[in-house]
Write a protein that holds these residues in place. Structure first.
Motif, mmCIF file in Angstrom:
data_model
loop_
_atom_site.group_PDB
_atom_site.id
_atom_site.type_symbol
_atom_site.label_atom_id
_atom_site.label_comp_id
_atom_site.label_asym_id
_atom_site.label_seq_id
_atom_site.Cartn_x
_atom_site.Cartn_y
_atom_site.Cartn_z
ATOM 1 N N LEU A 206 36.203 74.702 48.096
ATOM 2 C CA LEU A 206 35.855 75.951 47.636
ATOM 3 C C LEU A 206 35.839 76.066 46.029
ATOM 4 O O LEU A 206 34.845 76.588 45.653
ATOM 5 N N ARG A 207 36.857 75.548 45.596
ATOM 6 C CA ARG A 207 36.876 75.495 44.137
ATOM 7 C C ARG A 207 35.833 74.994 43.477
ATOM 8 O O ARG A 207 35.265 75.337 42.351
ATOM 9 N N LYS A 208 35.302 73.757 44.030
ATOM 10 C CA LYS A 208 34.292 72.954 43.287
ATOM 11 C C LYS A 208 33.087 73.659 43.488
ATOM 12 O O LYS A 208 32.191 73.770 42.679
ATOM 13 N N ALA A 209 32.710 74.363 44.547
ATOM 14 C CA ALA A 209 31.551 75.084 45.102
ATOM 15 C C ALA A 209 31.440 76.273 43.753
ATOM 16 O O ALA A 209 30.439 76.439 43.656
ATOM 17 N N PHE A 210 32.492 77.021 43.414
ATOM 18 C CA PHE A 210 32.356 77.796 42.571
ATOM 19 C C PHE A 210 32.607 77.284 41.183
ATOM 20 O O PHE A 210 32.739 78.429 40.336
ATOM 21 N N GLY A 211 32.741 76.166 40.960
ATOM 22 C CA GLY A 211 32.830 75.554 39.587
ATOM 23 C C GLY A 211 34.275 75.784 38.901
ATOM 24 O O GLY A 211 34.240 76.078 37.819
ATOM 25 N N ARG A 212 35.273 75.958 39.830
ATOM 26 C CA ARG A 212 36.674 76.188 39.209
ATOM 27 C C ARG A 212 37.142 74.789 39.211
ATOM 28 O O ARG A 212 36.909 73.751 39.908
#
Length: 97
Positions: A87-93
Motif C-alpha cells: 500500500l505504501r508503494k502504491a501511494f509512492g510512500r
C-alpha cells in the motif's frame, strides 16, 4: 434481556464502513498487492472519507489487523503486514524497513 449473540462491532465496521466501500473479501485475498490495490481503489473513490486516501486505506488495514483479525494465523498476519508495504508503494510512500 441480553442477546445471546456476541457483539461484533469490529466486524460491522469492516463490512459497513462509512468512509470506504470495501470490496467483499478484500482481507482474505492471497496476494498482498491485490489487497493494497483494492484498498487504494476504495479510498480514492470515496467521497466520505475524512483523511487523504493513503491514510484512510492504511487505517482500515491496520484496524483489521488489530481488531477484526485478532485471531489471525501467523501466515495471514504476515500477508496483511506485507499488504501494508504494498500500500505504501502504491501511494509512492517510503516502505518501512
Amino acid at each position: 434481556m441480553a442477546s445471546k449473540e456476541p457483539k461484533r462491532w469490529s466486524r460491522n465496521v469492516t463490512e459497513h464502513s462509512h468512509a470506504l466501500r470495501l470490496e467483499q473479501g478484500v482481507f482474505i485475498l492471497k496476494d498482498p498487492k491485490k489487497i493494497a490495490a483494492s484498498l487504494k481503489r476504495s479510498a480514492e473513490a470515496s467521497t466520505r472519507r475524512k483523511a487523504d486516501p493513503f491514510r484512510s486505506a492504511m487505517s482500515m488495514l491496520v484496524f483489521y489487523i488489530n481488531r477484526a483479525g485478532k485471531n489471525l494465523s501467523e501466515q495471514d498476519r504476515a500477508r496483511l503486514e506485507a499488504a501494508k508495504d504494498e500500500l505504501r508503494k502504491a501511494f509512492g510512500r517510503p516502505v518501512a524497513k
